[in-house]
Design an enzyme around this catalytic site. Structure first.
Site, short mmCIF file in Angstrom:
data_model
loop_
_atom_site.label_atom_id
_atom_site.label_comp_id
_atom_site.label_asym_id
_atom_site.label_seq_id
_atom_site.Cartn_x
_atom_site.Cartn_y
_atom_site.Cartn_z
CD GLU A 206 -2.48 1.46 2.98
OE1 GLU A 206 -2.36 0.09 3.37
OE2 GLU A 206 -2.65 2.27 3.59
CG ASP A 208 -1.21 4.82 3.26
OD1 ASP A 208 -2.47 4.16 2.40
OD2 ASP A 208 -0.95 4.52 3.90
CD GLU A 211 -2.96 7.19 5.66
OE1 GLU A 211 -3.61 6.12 5.92
OE2 GLU A 211 -1.97 6.47 5.86
CG HIS A 222 2.24 1.42 5.13
ND1 HIS A 222 1.69 0.70 6.02
CD2 HIS A 222 1.46 1.86 4.51
CE1 HIS A 222 1.04 1.97 6.99
NE2 HIS A 222 0.92 2.77 5.37
#
Ligand code: NAG
Length: 433
Positions: A206, A208, A211, A222
């Protein structure tokens, strides 16, 4: 104070599903984005599709709910397989049910619409295919306004109905994973009337990109042991939804840059260097070691553009940690300085994340609240029992008692976020001052 966050994360695509319903038609809002080269950008016609978890799921033969509130119908869904056979995902009314409005190059998400809370949308290439981005040696850019925030064979629904979500928390709140229900072991949530946790989770690397709310922002990589989607079992999934956070095969913490957490309290927020009271352009560059799309991911760089000014990300002000971008040295030093377990390195750090980017990822845009940690990991002191002055604990100016879903859902129901002008292209091609 806004406590809502948006997630613009890129996920590995998987296409799998259940039955498709026919009670409502599925008409996705159109969203134009742009592909850029050194000589300019050209419009691409896309659309957005809502995730299966938000959809009406009912009996294939009629309109009996398979899932109501946070529980499964015991007759239609006695187990994972039968549930997938008996139940269908149906079309969505984007505006009136979910508060999702798209117009031209702009997408607006409203936090609460009727009883619906938040939404999660995939960018689509066409009605039944997720748009896949390969971002190595490319940059991804969008404008955002956060000022109003405080191949499984049972495949009839598929990407058209928003199945296949995965991330590095190996979410276990998904209603369907790999074409089966997530019924076995399902425990309704004690503090979320619409959610629960099932016996399976869906893992993948993942990225991001965004956020954030108007108080704090984080960009986080991640990696996972396997970059592509895998299904995990129970607490062995690790992550937020399991009692054993590090038991899985993904890095639930990631290597993150939140300017406030990195010691710069004046960089991001209302009236600050990057002023969240007005629209901004957010650029994320995925730089490789040899400057080609086949090279190894070496650096993830963030740049802002606001009011015609290009603003470099703030540099770390933490002792022992240098730089303003995500790279191996930064991540190793940060984990040490903050005393965090280095799960990022365990899953091959930058090269693990690079594998995900190389395989291709799907863009997910969402507006959500957090029933596990009240979003405090983003904008407050976290963990809440740690000493606030220890490095890495302070992440933003929100109080440790803020961000409770019951509070934000009543006090900030009409909060919204607008994402617009999504652009993808070679480094330096998507923005100018
Ligand atoms: C925060 O970042 C801005 C922009 O890079 C910089 O001008 C300022 O000196 C930084 N402040 C601290 C305390 O590091």
């Amino acid at each position: 104070m806004q406590q809502r966050a948006l997630l613009l994360s890129a996920l590995v695509a998987v296409a799998q599903a259940q039955q498709a319903g026919t009670q409502k038609s599925e008409t996705k809002p159109s969203l134009t984005w742009q592909k850029c080269t050194a000589s300019g950008c050209t419009d691409q016609s896309g659309s957005v599709g809502i995730d299966a978890n938000w959809r009406w799921v009912h009996s294939t033969s009629g309109s009996t709910n398979c899932y109501t509130g946070n529980t499964w119908d015991a007759t239609l869904c006695p187990d994972d397989e039968t549930c997938a056979t008996n139940c269908a995902l149906d079309g969505a009314d984007y505006s009136s049910t979910y508060g999702v409005e798209a117009s031209g190059e702009s997408l607006s998400l409203t936090f609460k619409t009727g009883s619906n809370v938040g939404s999660r949308l995939f960018l689509m290439e066409d009605d039944s295919t997720y748009q896949i981005f390969k971002l190595l040696n490319q940059e991804f850019t969008f404008d955002v306004d956060v000022s109003a925030l405080p191949a499984y064979e049972n495949n009839k629904a598929g990407a058209k109905y928003g199945t296949g979500y995965c991330d590095a928390q190996c979410p276990r709140d998904l209603k369907f994973i790999n074409g089966q229900g997530n019924v076995d072991g399902w425990e309704p949530s004690s503090n979320d009337a619409n959610a629960g946790v099932g016996g399976h989770g869906s893992c993948c690397a993942e990225m991001d990109i965004w956020e954030a709310n108007s108080i704090s922002t984080a960009v986080t990589a991640h990696p996972c042991k396997e970059a592509g989607q895998t299904m995990c079992e129970g607490d062995n999934c690790g992550g937020t939804y399991s009692s054993t956070r590090y038991a899985g095969t993904c890095d639930p913490d990631g290597c993150d840059i939140n300017p406030y957490r990195m010691g710069n309290e004046s960089f991001y927020g209302p009236g600050k260097t990057v002023d969240t009271s007005s629209k901004m352009t957010v650029v994320t560059q995925f730089i490789t070691s040899d400057g080609t799309a086949t090279g190894t991911l070496s650096e993830i760089k963030r740049i802002y553009v606001q009011n015609g000014k290009v603003i470099a990300n703030s540099a770390s002000d933490i002792t022992g940690v240098t730089g303003n971008s995500i790279n191996s040295d930064f991540c190793t030093a940060q984990k040490e300085a903050f005393g965090d377990q280095d799960v990022f390195a365990q899953y091959n750090g930058m090269s693990g994340m690079g594998e995900g980017l190389e395989q291709g990822m799907v863009l997910v845009m969402s507006l959500w609240d957090d029933h596990y940690a009240n979003m405090l990991w983003l904008d407050s002191n976290y963990p809440t029992d740690a000493t606030a002055t220890d490095p890495g604990v302070a992440r933003g100016t929100c109080g440790t008692d803020s961000g409770k879903p019951s509070d934000v859902e009543s006090a900030s129901a009409d909060a919204k976020v607008v994402f617009s002008n999504i652009k993808v292209g070679p480094i330096g091609s998507t923005y100018s001052s």
